[in-house]
Design an enzyme around this catalytic site. Structure first.
Site, PDB file in Angstrom:
ATOM      1  CG  HIS A 124       6.168   1.579   3.934  1.00  0.00           C
ATOM      2  ND1 HIS A 124       6.908   2.322   3.045  1.00  0.00           N
ATOM      3  CD2 HIS A 124       4.868   1.742   3.584  1.00  0.00           C
ATOM      4  CE1 HIS A 124       6.080   2.898   2.180  1.00  0.00           C
ATOM      5  NE2 HIS A 124       4.837   2.569   2.479  1.00  0.00           N
ATOM      6  CB  CYS A 162       3.620   1.948  -0.734  1.00  0.00           C
ATOM      7  SG  CYS A 162       3.006   3.522  -0.189  1.00  0.00           S
ATOM      8  CD  GLN A 197       5.052  10.389   0.229  1.00  0.00           C
ATOM      9  OE1 GLN A 197       5.442   9.347  -0.262  1.00  0.00           O
ATOM     10  NE2 GLN A 197       3.846  10.540   0.708  1.00  0.00           N
ATOM     11  CG  ASP A 256       6.902   6.938   2.200  1.00  0.00           C
ATOM     12  OD1 ASP A 256       6.117   6.752   3.140  1.00  0.00           O
ATOM     13  OD2 ASP A 256       6.680   6.570   1.036  1.00  0.00           O
ATOM     14  CG  HIS A 260       1.383   3.572   4.055  1.00  0.00           C
ATOM     15  ND1 HIS A 260       2.162   2.972   3.121  1.00  0.00           N
ATOM     16  CD2 HIS A 260       0.124   3.157   3.825  1.00  0.00           C
ATOM     17  CE1 HIS A 260       1.385   2.232   2.358  1.00  0.00           C
ATOM     18  NE2 HIS A 260       0.150   2.320   2.759  1.00  0.00           N
ATOM     19  CE  LYS A 314      -6.687  10.092   6.690  1.00  0.00           C
ATOM     20  NZ  LYS A 314      -6.252  11.111   5.745  1.00  0.00           N
ATOM     21  NE  ARG A 364       1.272  11.138  -4.060  1.00  0.00           N
ATOM     22  CZ  ARG A 364       1.095  10.945  -2.761  1.00  0.00           C
ATOM     23  NH1 ARG A 364       0.290  11.747  -2.085  1.00  0.00           N
ATOM     24  NH2 ARG A 364       1.705   9.953  -2.141  1.00  0.00           N
TER      25      ARG A 364
END
Lengths: 580, 580
Positions: free
Chosen positions: B328, B277, B324, B326, B454, B408, B306
């Site tokens: 945005h 992000c 990911q 991912d 996200h 979410k 992580r």
């Protein structure tokens, strides 16, 4: 590795460093002298207590020319330590150098005298300043530089100059510098929205904007398809691994200054990977391999992280994290000739595809410290030579320039300005097969150690894209252009047709942008040139009526009205042009 | 989140834990009792000084059945601290629990008595053992478990059991477990040569072998094409960034337990990125944005790292480094409804393409600690609800289950065994736009803060591929199969034709392997089934003569002789099938 433009120019450069110091002493008598060597394309000299700016450079240059015109001769003299200390009694940096010299052991010291200027110097020098053409040099810039390059020492003022045999050579060089400035990929990258650097993220860590990411994707996809068709198999490996892995590989011992500090996970230490090799070896070793499977060619676009001082970072061409187009060729010794030949040939073809047809090739041989056996080194070096000769490629030998684990071939591509860029490297590795006990079962059913080659073709995606941008001055070939076509309606009544055209082009797999905002067409055309868009389609009333577009080609301008189908037939064609 | 199969079964499971302890006490009187709760699908109980192996489980099960058949009733009793201590005078672990309970404050303690067995327990329990069908449970395994889950404590022996309302439910569950075992992606990954883990590299860090890397490439390429056509723009960002970045974002404060220890570079600290992000925000912030550019949809296949305890790592579905998918979405508040609707709809279509048509949807609302303003939360939650309702999607509310930065939607896909897998997450973020001062110029020419979402659709490539493998039991659909066709000549006289066929299929963009080694055709066919190859082409004399191939389809067997062209017409077609 650049050759001097002619013999003797290095001596002239060195003498010009003295003349620069001489001029400074004339103009600023209290300044203390540091060191002043010849360097590539010129010279520099470091001074203490010299407060000047760029605007002072012409004055200094003039003073140098005055000295040159006096036909001053350079005289060498050998002196004792005491004589030297007397001569430089007011020059603390020179005194330090004298002390350093005598720490090695007792010796004679040479000094060079030119007029009323004298310097501690091993030479050689020109005989007289009349050998220098006063129009063959130029002072270029001022920079800060730590005494002896050590940041714990005082910062001195360094004056850089460039120098050549004559005015023409100097002019050519300055023109090249000007041209290179226009091509600076850091500026182009910003102008074309390709990548950014961010202070809070950290230096040397590029962030790729959408257009830059597309460019990378095009190149990576091309490599993926091309190398897959050549029998390479792709791997994906993590960015960290246990320190133990790098101890086994030997990198922790021999390469530590380039490796970042360990990360601790559950009392165990992990490293950010500085190279992909040990992971590829792990995959090779994950099962028993037979000669029937060989050669194996493992490829990965693997992002590695290596320490570089922040001072040497430079745009995309010197970064802290970069994506290697890495591959490992693993085969029985007897297959190596044939495989290497294919590898070099296919590699050069790929470089050609990107527009690089000229290169210098260097073959580096066994260094003093090395892994493996002498006869293996000799055999491998012979193989490399044989392949280059068979392919009729010119090369130079770099004696003892190999890495500790094997001999190598480096290919430096030449860009549009004939500048050389180190990209391709093809290296034998006698170290990892030994350290990781790599093996295969040969035809006789025995365990045997394979030969392994590392090779990176483009080198790194970051560096290669930097070079590409400078080579093409940002005007990338059609197939590499992140945006290939701008569609521009002249007025709002053509917007609908322009939209249809855009959709049609997109469905053909082309990268197209519709520019239908309310700017004038003139401004849009200028912007398209700045953005280096290969083609612009201009759509007015006539084009709508005739179901055509007016095509402008980058650098060429208007190339006429045509139907989309004809444009595609004429200008598009290769599948790569259409890949995203 | 799994629902209990029927009401009351949890109580039965809990009572079975007591019955297990009761049985153990009958069989091994000197054993000391730990804890014994109900868990998903069953129960466990921990014991000290119990030395048994799997072969002892039937004996213990029989003892439990004996107890059940005695129709023993469960009686609850509240006791004082002193009474409790008397009751458990010989049970040191229970005494410790009593002490813990009283540290919170004075209170009554409840115990449950069943026959001659008594346990410290809050209940509830069944009234009598006759409520339990003796054929509805099974002891499944023995494991070591630290007292109170703390590795500083002693290791106890844990016995696990599964239990249901009746024999049929138990049988179904055991069949499911058997089925799941066959689908274990860790075993399939090894059998199909997709990925490996290596001790020296470190746990939780998969290394992708060639076939696994192709599978990833197919999926990643599909996403690239699909999302590009939906207006997503791709980014590439580094794997490390200065710690300062994560302080600004707030992750260093709130997420530190998942972040690996810093790397030091030139006296500055850097982190291995736990999420992409902040980098995407940096690219957004690299220029002034206008409402005309919005919505912006930035996507990246970004590999993040992580921390997970080594004990919870599980194949590809729980790793330490993962990629990911991912994205945005950044837009003005007024565009969010429409954009979210598109996002959810397109997302579900992509999941469908991979074969996941069933899912559970959860909407998580504001937790106690949150960033942003209440009215923003309410508006955002309403938007999420509205979108789900408009798309007629069933969902459950997870009250206060949102992350601190916004509400979410989570989508858990259901696999072939109806197991739920958390993959998709769509999260509002009120935190980063504030922390990084994100802005755009609105229509009035004013600076305004955008909304940001996200979203990860597949979640991570690693986890999703693990789920895919279990869903399909390794038999991936044609377009996802790393190898689509094996070409097998029956004898060496068909090798030439087989080679031609292979070449032809490859030129059609299909992933083909020629199996022309000297194995019998029967063995090759069996191996093709094990390797889950979708099609095998068998080539004998007849096929060469008629210029056809005999096609075997995975699971179906022989589907007849046909010409290549007809096979391609019938079985191939989609471009994705042909992408590498």
């Amino acid at each position: 590795m650049n050759k001097e433009i002619s013999n003797g120019v290095e001596t002239k450069r060195h003498s010009l460093a003295h003349i620069l110091a001489h001029a400074i002493k004339n103009l600023y008598p209290n300044v203390k002298l540091g060191m002043g060597p010849a360097i590539e394309n010129g010279f520099y000299y470091d001074f203490n207590d010299l407060k000047i700016s760029d605007t002072d450079l012409p004055k200094i240059e003039n003073e140098m020319k005055k000295i040159i015109k006096q036909n001053i001769s350079f005289e060498k003299k050998e002196v004792s330590k005491e004589e030297a200390e007397d001569l430089f009694i007011n020059e603390p940096y020179k005194l330090e150098l004298i002390k350093d010299l005598y720490e090695v052991g007792p010796r004679a010291i040479s000094v060079y005298k030119s007029g009323n200027f004298v310097d501690l110097c091993a030479g050689p020098h020109i005989n007289s300043t009349k050998e220098i053409n006063p129009e063959s040099f130029k002072l270029t810039r001022i920079a800060g530089a730590y005494w002896k390059g050590d940041e714990k020492n005082k910062m001195l003022t360094r004056i850089y100059g460039v120098a050549f045999n004559n005015k023409k050579e100097l002019k050519n060089h300055l023109a090249l510098i000007e041209e290179a400035k226009k091509r600076d990929h850091r500026i182009l990258g910003q102008k074309l929205d390709l990548f950014i650097f961010d202070e809070e993220v950290g230096p040397g860590l590029p962030l790729w904007q959408p257009k830059g990411a597309i460019l990378r994707h095009i190149i990576e996809n091309y490599l993926f398809e091309k190398l897959s068709s050549q029998g390479y198999q792709w791997l994906i490996t993590p960015h960290i691994g246990r320190l133990a892995l790098w101890k086994t590989s030997g990198h922790w011992e021999l390469y530590r200054e380039n490796i970042y500090s360990p990360i601790e996970i559950e009392k165990d230490q992990y490293l950010l990977k500085p190279m992909n090799c040990p992971f590829h070896v792990k995959i090779y070793n994950s099962k028993i391999r037979s000669y029937k499977e060989l050669p194996l060619k493992f490829a990965e676009l693997g992002t590695v992280y290596r320490y570089e001082k922040s001072g040497v970072l430079h745009g995309l061409t010197r970064v802290r994290g970069f994506t290697q187009d890495d591959a490992h060729l693993i085969c029985p010794p007897e297959q190596m000739d044939k495989e290497l030949e294919k590898l070099v040939k296919q590699g050069l073809n790929i470089l050609k595809k990107f527009g690089f047809k000229k290169y210098s090739i260097y073959l580096s041989t066994r260094p003093e410290k090395y892994a493996g056996k002498i006869d293996e080194w000799e055999k491998a070096t012979k193989t490399l030579k044989k392949v280059l000769e068979k392919l009729k490629l010119k090369y130079e030998i770099d004696p003892a320039g190999g890495v500790f684990y094997g001999p190598k071939i480096d290919i430096k591509i030449k860009d549009a300005l004939s500048r050389e860029w180190q990209c391709t490297t093809i290296q034998f590795d006698f170290n990892l097969p030994e350290k990781f006990k790599m093996a295969y079962i040969n035809k006789k059913g025995e365990k045997q150690k394979p030969y392994m080659i590392h090779r990176a073709l483009l080198g790194s995606m970051e560096r290669f894209i930097g070079v590409l941008l400078e080579h093409y001055q940002g005007a990338l070939p059609l197939w590499l252009s992140p945006v290939q076509i701008w569609v521009m309606p002249i007025s709002s009544s053509q917007k609908k047709y322009a939209k249809e055209i855009t959709k049609q082009l997109k469905s053909e797999g082309l990268r197209v942008e519709l520019k239908d905002d309310n700017e004038t067409i003139g401004k849009k055309i200028r912007e398209a040139e700045i953005q280096k868009i290969p083609y612009s389609f201009i759509i007015g009333k006539k084009e709508v009526k005739s179901k055509t577009v007016s095509v402008r080609e980058r650098k060429k301008g208007d190339i006429g009205k045509m139907k989309i189908k004809k444009f595609i037939e004429k200008k598009i064609g290769f599948t790569e042009t259409r890949s995203r």
